[in-house]
Design an enzyme around this catalytic site. Structure first.
Site, PDB file in Angstrom:
ATOM      1  CG  HIS A 358      -2.002  -0.991   1.194  1.00  0.00           C
ATOM      2  ND1 HIS A 358      -3.243  -0.785   0.645  1.00  0.00           N
ATOM      3  CD2 HIS A 358      -2.006  -2.256   1.647  1.00  0.00           C
ATOM      4  CE1 HIS A 358      -3.971  -1.878   0.781  1.00  0.00           C
ATOM      5  NE2 HIS A 358      -3.236  -2.791   1.389  1.00  0.00           N
ATOM      6  CE  LYS A 546      -6.569  13.897   0.071  1.00  0.00           C
ATOM      7  NZ  LYS A 546      -6.693  12.649  -0.671  1.00  0.00           N
ATOM      8  NE  ARG A 547      -3.781  10.355  10.059  1.00  0.00           N
ATOM      9  CZ  ARG A 547      -3.279   9.379  10.780  1.00  0.00           C
ATOM     10  NH1 ARG A 547      -3.906   8.221  10.847  1.00  0.00           N
ATOM     11  NH2 ARG A 547      -2.161   9.534  11.464  1.00  0.00           N
ATOM     12  CE  LYS A 552      -2.503  10.870   2.926  1.00  0.00           C
ATOM     13  NZ  LYS A 552      -3.100   9.978   1.919  1.00  0.00           N
ATOM     14  CB  THR A 654     -10.197   4.901  -1.186  1.00  0.00           C
ATOM     15  OG1 THR A 654      -9.643   5.279   0.075  1.00  0.00           O
ATOM     16  CG2 THR A 654      -9.522   3.634  -1.674  1.00  0.00           C
ATOM     17  CE  LYS A 658     -14.142   5.835   0.856  1.00  0.00           C
ATOM     18  NZ  LYS A 658     -13.221   5.946   1.997  1.00  0.00           N
TER      19      LYS A 658
HETATM   20  C1  26V Z   1       2.042   2.412   8.585  1.00  0.00           C
HETATM   21  C2  26V Z   1       2.126   2.422   9.951  1.00  0.00           C
HETATM   22  C3  26V Z   1       3.455   2.579  10.553  1.00  0.00           C
HETATM   23  C4  26V Z   1       3.409   2.888  12.016  1.00  0.00           C
HETATM   24  C5  26V Z   1       2.392   2.108  12.756  1.00  0.00           C
HETATM   25  C6  26V Z   1       1.011   2.261  12.205  1.00  0.00           C
HETATM   26  C7  26V Z   1       0.974   2.250  10.718  1.00  0.00           C
HETATM   27  C8  26V Z   1      -0.230   2.088  10.064  1.00  0.00           C
HETATM   28  C9  26V Z   1      -0.295   2.083   8.689  1.00  0.00           C
HETATM   29  C10 26V Z   1       0.843   2.263   7.953  1.00  0.00           C
HETATM   30  C11 26V Z   1       0.837   2.214   6.452  1.00  0.00           C
HETATM   31  C12 26V Z   1      -0.198   2.939   5.840  1.00  0.00           C
HETATM   32  C13 26V Z   1      -0.220   2.693   4.363  1.00  0.00           C
HETATM   33  C14 26V Z   1      -1.497   3.205   3.797  1.00  0.00           C
HETATM   34  O1  26V Z   1      -2.438   3.490   4.498  1.00  0.00           O
HETATM   35  N1  26V Z   1      -1.539   3.325   2.501  1.00  0.00           N
HETATM   36  C15 26V Z   1      -2.718   3.828   1.826  1.00  0.00           C
HETATM   37  O2  26V Z   1      -3.467   2.706   1.389  1.00  0.00           O
HETATM   38  C16 26V Z   1      -4.655   3.087   0.730  1.00  0.00           C
HETATM   39  C17 26V Z   1      -5.416   1.832   0.422  1.00  0.00           C
HETATM   40  O3  26V Z   1      -4.708   1.066  -0.488  1.00  0.00           O
HETATM   41  C18 26V Z   1      -4.326   3.892  -0.521  1.00  0.00           C
HETATM   42  O4  26V Z   1      -5.512   4.308  -1.119  1.00  0.00           O
HETATM   43  C19 26V Z   1      -3.488   5.110  -0.146  1.00  0.00           C
HETATM   44  O5  26V Z   1      -3.078   5.791  -1.311  1.00  0.00           O
HETATM   45  C20 26V Z   1      -2.277   4.668   0.641  1.00  0.00           C
HETATM   46  O6  26V Z   1      -1.562   5.803   1.126  1.00  0.00           O
END
Ligand code: 26V
Length: 811
Positions: A358, A546-547, A552, A654, A658
């Protein structure tokens, strides 16, 4: 219960309010009614839940398990009613009883067991899997605290704990009898058996009990109910066992119990920088080990054949690398518990596990210090070492041209375990989440792995469930659509394409436009109630939700706002279409720069909204605590969907899908799934600007971008940056020097200044286009018509036929 009339519904609600809450209907609160209605829909779903499980058992069909550290499900009552076919009657009954359905549904806590895109995707996928009649389940963690609640205080982000389980959660069922034990640490003893094989025994491990809580996932009006199994960590020694022990042991016991419960204590926020925290590693192993044990138990109970056939019956999709310990854990169970040899165990493992990537942001890739893995998971560490050795040897022997790449391919390198490498080596499928993203994985980020295993790599462009994100959140638009093209689009979202026939039909466009205004009025009331800010429903609702992350580029958005503000201050008579800029974004608690951007947005909001010289031509609103429920309010009211990441950085996005589905026009870069949106709707129905991914990657590889040059040549940019540095927007405690220095002295790593001019120009085009409402509404309906591709039904169909090899259950 399917065909209850409204009067029967009324009786049923009255009865449930009495039996589950002990209140008479005329005394009942929204909360009482929420629990009463939940109990009614649970009864309906439970019947189908049992039947679905029995059918799966009887047919012994192949099942997919979606392992994810996050499931961002949001509220469930309304979507459960919708999917159970009960929503309309229930709404009518509630109104007749004098309750406002929206307020009743809002009693539910918003289950925030995810950070953002990745977690919400998992929730959309479960809904589509059930709606398409596939046998598939989620496995996750029942965090006691979800993602933090965000408050904005004096313009700053403040985090509060999200204790979402304070009251009974009606959707979960605790299944204590299906608990499993998870072992951490300990000593490993190796024995040589008579036949020469090795046997491993573990001693002195720390034992944690994983207790499952199951949540039903109902398909859309098809009687399929699958499961989301959330694991909770408990200590197995009961408090009473400790009554006999000495005082010091008693406190030791309480301490131990507390540390065990911490494993499912809270969800880690997605940080700008990955950090190897031991508790997070514990969480990952806890999820993986508990899920695999329960999958094995299920397999043995129903299939009753040698585990060599496991790949015919089970497939495990891992959501990012977070559950990638599934590879060594599956090996461990097969070898140490089921007595398979290495080769057979490896065959099985690499036919069962599939991995989705991702992100390509290198700072987000998971790596665990070797020592940490070794002491927390000694047996898994041995297995990872062996996987690594065999893999590196194979590369050395079979791929001489890749020998020099071994340091970047090795699973264990420079004292760390590289989880993405482990996931690729240990699985049969590796997929990205949008076309561009998968291409970047193949050509750049995972190039050498692609050379080794070209057949493993594939693309699965993300999707969203159109039932929640259109049918549920925008019922007025949905019924307009159904009026003209019939209801088939609900089961077959591609049929939205028939709307093209109405994209120039003015009576239809007028109705769609009236719905948008209606949704904007509703959101305007909400904004007023929450913030006191009055916004005009005839202004352009320009939304970025978004975050908060540098890539971003919320900063680019607010720079445009500042630019407009400067222009209006210079020329108060400037004729612009009124705009409302809406933001919603959580910053990771330790992400300083992201928090500075939140401060800046809030500061500009209070300056601009209160400046009489602006005459309400622009308004800036930052809505705190952006989450699923807030998204549901904002998205139907959006005119402009801001998708402005630095090209190559957003894997898919995503939110873009939406908003498109709700008739918003995308203002975006050629990044992630924006490209696929553009390919469908065509250049005239989207506002594209900025550097391409190739250009961005070229700059990264060859240099040639100097942010200072733009500062010196573009006076609009210089003015904004100087205002930040000189405290033009500051007050005593607030200033924005960091943003100034960060942008100029780190050479603007996300190309905010480089894309500024193109962005301003794109906004001017937006503004002109909005003035011609007929054309705008034609563009809007064209977007809705093409949005069917972005239903997660399409995505799941692709996963099921190309990766999982699942067949749909018959009706
Ligand atoms: C990383 C970490 C690292 C520290 C601990 C918690 C944590 C939680 C999540 C992540 C990775 C996040 C990756 C992510 O959310 N990617 C997003 O995935 C979406 C669904 O595929 C995509 O639409 C977004 O573009 C992408 O940024």
């Amino acid at each position: 219960m399917p065909h209850l009339t409204i009067d029967e519904w009324i009786k049923a609600i009255e009865h449930k309010a009495e039996s589950v809450r002990g209140v008479a209907i005329n005394e009942a609160t929204d909360k009482d009614i929420y629990y009463a209605v939940s109990a009614l829909v649970t009864e309906e779903m439970n019947k189908n839940w049992l039947q679905t499980q029995e059918r799966y058992k009887e047919k012994q069909c192949k099942q997919v398990y979606y392992l994810s550290m996050e499931f961002l499900v949001g509220r469930l009552l309304e979507s459960n009613l919708l999917n159970s076919g009960l929503l309309n009657e229930c709404n009518e009954a509630l109104k007749k009883l004098g309750f406002n359905p929206e307020r009743v549904y809002a009693q539910e806590p918003d289950a925030g067991l995810g950070n953002g895109g990745l977690g919400r995707l998992a929730a959309c996928f479960l809904e589509s899997i059930a709606s398409l009649r596939y046998a598939g389940h989620g496995c996750g963690i029942r965090y006691r605290y979800g993602l933090f609640e965000q408050r904005i205080i004096h313009g700053h982000q403040v985090e509060l704990p999200d204790y979402w389980l304070k009251e009974e959660y009606p959707w979960e069922t605790r299944k204590a009898e299906e608990s499993v034990d998870i072992h951490f640490g300990g000593d490993i003893h190796m024995f040589k058996k008579n036949d020469g094989s090795l046997e491993f025994k573990y001693e002195n491990t720390d034992k944690v009990t994983a207790v499952p809580y199951d949540v039903p996932i109902a398909g859309y009006q098809n009687k399929v109910v699958n499961s989301l199994r959330l694991w909770s960590a408990e200590s197995n020694a009961s408090d009473s066992e400790m009554l006999t022990s000495q005082c010091s042991q008693y406190y030791h016991h309480l301490d131990h119990k507390h540390s065990i419960e911490q494993i499912s204590g809270f969800l880690y926020p997605d940080d700008s920088m990955y950090e190897g925290k031991v508790l997070r590693l514990k969480q990952q192993y806890f999820l993986v080990s508990a899920s695999l044990k329960s999958i094995f138990r299920q397999y043995k109970k129903t299939v009753r054949r040698s585990l060599i056939h496991l790949p015919d019956k089970i497939v495990i999709q891992i959501n990012d690398t977070h559950p990638s310990l599934a590879v060594p854990e599956l090996m461990r169970i097969l070898m140490d518990e089921e007595r398979f040899g290495w080769e057979d165990a490896w065959q099985i493992t690499t036919k069962v596990i599939a991995y989705t990537n991702h992100t390509t942001l290198s700072e987000a890739l998971e790596k665990w210090p070797e020592d940490m893995v070794k002491s927390l998971l000694p047996r898994l560490y041995m297995i990872i070492q062996e996987i690594n050795e065999r893999f590196c040897k194979k590369v050395w022997n079979d791929h001489p041209l890749l020998r020099e790449k071994i340091p970047e391919l090795a699973i264990i390198a420079d004292g760390q375990v590289h989880m993405a490498r482990l996931a690729i080596v240990g699985s049969f499928s590796v997929n990205g989440v949008a076309r561009l993203h998968t291409d970047i994985l193949k050509k750049k980020e995972m190039k050498s792995f692609y050379t080794l295993f070209p057949e493993r790599f594939n693309n699965k462009t993300n999707g969203i469930t159109h039932r929640r994100w259109l049918l549920q959140v925008n019922p007025e638009l949905s019924s307009l659509i159904t009026d003209v093209i019939g209801p088939q689009w609900i089961q077959r979202p591609n049929q939205l394409i028939s709307l093209l026939r109405y994209s120039k039909d003015s009576p239809f466009l007028d109705k769609v436009s009236a719905v948008k205004v209606h949704n904007k009025v509703k959101l305007a009331h909400f904004i007023h109630e929450k913030t006191g800010i009055m916004v005009d429903e005839h202004s352009i609702f320009d939304v970025q939700i978004k975050r908060l992350h540098e890539y971003k580029r919320q900063l680019l958005n607010i720079f445009h706002v500042i630019h407009l503000y400067n222009e209006l201050k210079d020329n108060p008579k400037l004729d612009i279409t009124p705009r409302t800029f809406l933001f919603g974004a959580k910053a990771a608690p330790s992400y300083h720069f992201a928090k500075e951007v939140i401060k800046l947005i809030n500061r500009m909001a209070s300056l601009i909204n209160n400046d009489p010289a602006i005459h309400d031509k622009i308004k800036v609103v930052f809505l705190e605590n952006y989450n699923v429920s807030l998204a549901e309010k904002i998205i139907p009211a959006t005119d402009i969907s801001e998708q402005i990441s630095t090209a190559s950085k957003e894997a898919s996005g995503t939110g873009n899908m939406k908003m498109m589905m709700n008739g918003a026009l995308t203002l975006g870069t050629l990044d992630g799934a924006n490209i696929e949106i553009k390919d469908l709707v065509g250049d005239k129905n989207i506002f594209i600007f900025g550097l391409t991914a190739d250009e961005v990657l070229h700059y990264y590889n060859h240099g040639g971008y100097v942010a200072r040059d733009i500062y010196h040549t573009d006076e609009r940019v210089r003015r904004i940056l100087d205002q930040l540095k000189d405290g033009a927007f500051g007050s005593q405690e607030i200033e924005f020097k960091d943003i100034y220095y960060h942008t100029l002295y780190h050479n603007d790593p996300y190309f905010v200044l480089r894309d500024f001019d193109a962005y301003i120009e794109a906004h001017e085009l937006v503004e002109q286009s909005y003035r011609d409402q007929a054309t705008w509404m034609n563009m809007s309906v064209t977007n809705i018509a093409y949005s069917g591709k972005f239903s997660s039904d399409r995505t799941i169909q692709e996963y099921a036929s190309e990766i999982w090899k699942l067949k749909r259950m018959e009706k």
